[in-house]
Structure formats: C-alpha cells, structure tokens
Design an enzyme around this catalytic site. Sequence first.
Site, short mmCIF file in Angstrom:
data_model
loop_
_atom_site.label_atom_id
_atom_site.label_comp_id
_atom_site.label_asym_id
_atom_site.label_seq_id
_atom_site.Cartn_x
_atom_site.Cartn_y
_atom_site.Cartn_z
N CYS A 134 0.82 -1.21 0.00
CA CYS A 134 0.00 0.00 0.00
C CYS A 134 0.86 1.27 0.00
O CYS A 134 1.46 1.59 -1.02
CB CYS A 134 -0.97 -0.05 1.16
SG CYS A 134 -2.45 0.91 0.86
N HIS A 156 -3.24 -5.37 1.90
CA HIS A 156 -2.56 -5.58 3.20
C HIS A 156 -2.64 -7.02 3.68
O HIS A 156 -3.47 -7.33 4.55
CB HIS A 156 -3.24 -4.71 4.27
CG HIS A 156 -3.05 -3.24 4.07
ND1 HIS A 156 -2.02 -2.54 4.66
CD2 HIS A 156 -3.77 -2.34 3.37
CE1 HIS A 156 -2.11 -1.27 4.32
NE2 HIS A 156 -3.16 -1.12 3.54
N GLU A 193 -0.87 -8.43 5.80
CA GLU A 193 -0.55 -8.47 7.24
C GLU A 193 -1.81 -8.27 8.09
O GLU A 193 -1.79 -8.51 9.29
CB GLU A 193 0.53 -7.43 7.58
CG GLU A 193 0.08 -5.97 7.60
CD GLU A 193 -0.13 -5.35 6.22
OE1 GLU A 193 -0.04 -6.07 5.20
OE2 GLU A 193 -0.41 -4.14 6.17
N1 GLN Z 1 -3.75 6.29 1.15
C1 GLN Z 1 -2.43 6.06 1.68
C2 GLN Z 1 -1.39 6.87 0.91
O1 GLN Z 1 -1.70 7.42 -0.11
C3 GLN Z 1 -2.09 4.60 1.65
C4 GLN Z 1 -3.04 3.83 2.53
C5 GLN Z 1 -2.47 2.62 3.16
O2 GLN Z 1 -1.25 2.39 3.19
N2 GLN Z 1 -3.34 1.82 3.71
O3 GLN Z 1 -0.28 6.94 1.33
#
Ligand code: GLN
Length: 188
Positions: free
Chosen positions: A78, A170, A172
């Site tokens: 992410c 994610h 995890e």
């Molecule tokens: N929206 C976050 C970003 O742009 C990422 C979200 C996340 O890591 N769950 O950094």
Amino acid sequence: MKIGVLSLQGDVIEHINHITKLGHVGIEVKKLEDMEGINGIILPGGESTTIGKLLRETKMLIPLRNKILSGLPVWGTCAGMILLAKAIEGEIDGHLKVMDIKVKRNAYGSQINSFKREVIISEISGEPLPLVFIRGPVITEVTSNVKIICKVFDKIVAVKQNNMFVTAFHPELTNNLEIHKYFINMCK
Ligand code: GLN
C-alpha cells in the site's frame, strides 16, 4: 532469515507477527544501522507522505534506495508501494523512485475506499487469498520489465520487478501467511 520492517509509521507489528509465525526474525528498522544484516525489507502501509518525510528526516532515503538498487529484496504494501514507484499521479516528485511503475493514490473512490476480496493469485497460491484494501492505490502504468501478478476490478494491484514486489493491499491484516511466505522466498 532476518526481515526488516521499516518502522517510521504505519502497520509494523502486524508484519513482524506474520514473519515470526513463519519462523523468521522481524527487525524494526528505525535508523540506518538497523538495516545491517537484513535479508530483505518490508515497507508497510500507512501514509506515504508521512513515511517519505520521515525517511528524509532520518537520512535513510538515499541509503535505502542504494540498497534496493544493489539487490536488497523489498516488498511495499500500500503506502510502501507508493514509496517505491518512480511516478505518482498528480504529484511532482516521488520518494524512493526505484520501480518502473506509475501509481494513483486512493484510487478506488470514496464508497469503496476500503474493501475485502478473495482472489486467486496463481503466482502465489492455488487457493483464493483474502485481500484487504484500505484507501489503496492502483498501478496505472508499468514498463515491459514489470510482471503483473494481480488485478482487481481490472486494475493492477500487485507487480514484481526483479528484487522488488508491491501489493496495493494488506496481507498483514489477514490470518493468511501465503504472501509473506512468497516474499520470504524472494529473500533466499
Ligand atoms: N492512502 C495512503 C497513501 O496514499 C495509503 C493507505 C495505506 O497504506 N493503507 O499513502
């Protein structure tokens, strides 16, 4: 195997717990010295702008970038994926800028900003894997040296390029260990 988890902000302990469950050692990486002797590093989810700022403040950005460029296995989940991308839509500059991908932050729109899907990722397992998206990004451009590993709603959400692996979701935050196992294999 010693797997570092960048521990400046975001969901660190969940990654460490998964690494421990697989019989390996998770190392919290808060400063440059913590990277010594690790076999791979995970850049967790969180807020990419914050983690990028902290990477610069702790003077880890350039050394980490160099380690990745010299082959250290890395997995960005992410926000971690956003940190690794060479380009971020609508932003002037990126962070580590090592992967030949362009990403779009918060790409799924407000009503499904966070959602869960069960998807078969044949590169990783024959069984469906639970994928959790939390205000996740998507990959909007890749070059031919980047291997697409998973798409959801027709959008690219996981890719691999040599020693670098990214997922917009994610693993995890689920009880499933398959994707962590896949990354640990990349570290061997
Ligand atoms: N929206 C976050 C970003 O742009 C990422 C979200 C996340 O890591 N769950 O950094």
